[in-house]
Write a protein that holds these residues in place. Structure first.
Motif, short mmCIF file in Angstrom:
data_model
loop_
_atom_site.label_atom_id
_atom_site.label_comp_id
_atom_site.label_asym_id
_atom_site.label_seq_id
_atom_site.Cartn_x
_atom_site.Cartn_y
_atom_site.Cartn_z
N VAL A 124 0.84 -1.20 0.00
CA VAL A 124 0.00 0.00 0.00
C VAL A 124 0.88 1.25 0.00
CG1 VAL A 124 -1.64 1.35 1.38
CG2 VAL A 124 -2.00 -1.11 1.05
N GLY A 125 1.92 1.24 0.83
CA GLY A 125 2.83 2.37 0.87
C GLY A 125 3.53 2.59 -0.45
N ALA A 126 3.96 1.50 -1.10
CA ALA A 126 4.61 1.63 -2.41
C ALA A 126 3.65 2.20 -3.44
CB ALA A 126 5.13 0.26 -2.86
N ALA A 127 2.38 1.77 -3.39
CA ALA A 127 1.37 2.30 -4.32
C ALA A 127 1.15 3.79 -4.09
CB ALA A 127 0.07 1.54 -4.15
N ILE A 128 1.10 4.19 -2.84
CA ILE A 128 0.94 5.62 -2.53
C ILE A 128 2.13 6.41 -3.07
CG2 ILE A 128 0.93 7.28 -0.63
CD1 ILE A 128 -0.77 5.20 0.93
#
Length: 275
Positions: free
Chosen positions: A53-57
């Motif tokens: 999720v952090g990488a997508a953000i």
């Protein structure tokens, strides 16, 4: 995007759930959701996808102040020291300097509720989370948290869909000015195949699943976090924002069974406990 507000924090009413999207597989799915316009992303330590999720953000290019990011602490980490460690791990995996909402994922039978909520409050006071909340509390637990401990709860996340009433909880939360965030809003896929919802959807030119989401959004003080892996389903859920129910729709959905609870882990609280 409409919002619901509590504790001076505005929560986008339609969010994106990431349950059962473990590991790196979640990254392209969340990137797709962000590209389509979702700005409220719901994850949890237990989902094992916070890093994705952090990488997508990070890859999305969306400004941090445009996002509302929720994560949660698991029920075996509710002692204050353990909770703080769990939060640090979640924040590091997400690659963020704060989250917007940090929640107790499930209550634990042996938890010291006051100490746990005070640990959450300390994270809020330090600016590491903008707001705090609880998931899967029953009404007696919530009354204690709000009326005895005076916790500044900004949202309560519960299973809520067309086949499960949350009327007593909703009445209490509205009295307190606290929004309910509905998880499993499609009843784990069952709404998509319901003939009543399908017939209403045909009237509106939409699907049964979209009707189920629109029914939740039709109610004041509700945020909804459906999950969808395919971009077309993500878009369909967003399109539910534009559906307007009439009284015939509300009456038909009200007549559906309202005692169907599908999330029943062995550690769940007593849902029938007297308030």
């Amino acid at each position: 995007m409409e919002t619901v507000t509590a504790q001076s924090v505005a929560i986008p009413r339609l969010g994106f759930g990431t349950f059962r999207m473990p590991g790196a597989d979640a990254q392209p799915v969340v990137e797709s959701a962000l590209a389509l316009g979702y700005r409220h992303i719901d994850t949890a330590a237990m989902y094992e996808n916070e890093a994705a999720v952090g990488a997508a953000i990070a890859a999305s290019g969306v400004a941090r102040d445009e996002l509302f990011v929720t994560t949660k602490v698991w029920h075996d980490q509710l002692a204050p020291d353990a909770l703080h460690r769990a939060f640090d791990i979640s924040l590091r995996k997400l690659g963020l300097d704060h989250v917007d909402l940090y929640m107790i994922h499930w209550p634990a039978r042996d938890m010291d509720m006051a100490a746990t909520l005070e640990a959450l409050m300390s994270l809020r006071e330090r600016g590491l989370t903008r707001a705090m909340g609880v998931c899967n509390f029953n009404l007696p637990m919530l009354r204690r948290a709000l009326e005895e401990i005076d916790a500044p709860i900004a949202s309560v996340q519960l299973e809520y869909h067309s086949f499960l009433s949350q009327a007593p909880m909703l009445a209490y939360l509205r009295e307190k000015g606290i929004p309910l965030t509905a998880y499993a809003p499609l009843a784990q896929g069952r709404a998509a195949n319901d003939p009543t919802l399908a017939a209403l959807g045909a009237k509106h030119g939409c699907s049964a699943a979209q009707m189920a989401i629109a029914w939740l959004l039709d109610q004041p003080g509700i945020a909804v976090i459906p999950k969808a892996a395919r971009p077309e389903s993500q878009r369909a859920n967003l399109d539910a924002l534009a559906i307007r129910l009439d009284n015939e729709d509300r009456t038909a959905i009200a007549a559906l069974p309202k005692d169907q609870r599908f999330v029943r882990p062995p550690f769940a609280p007593d849902w029938d406990a007297a308030a």
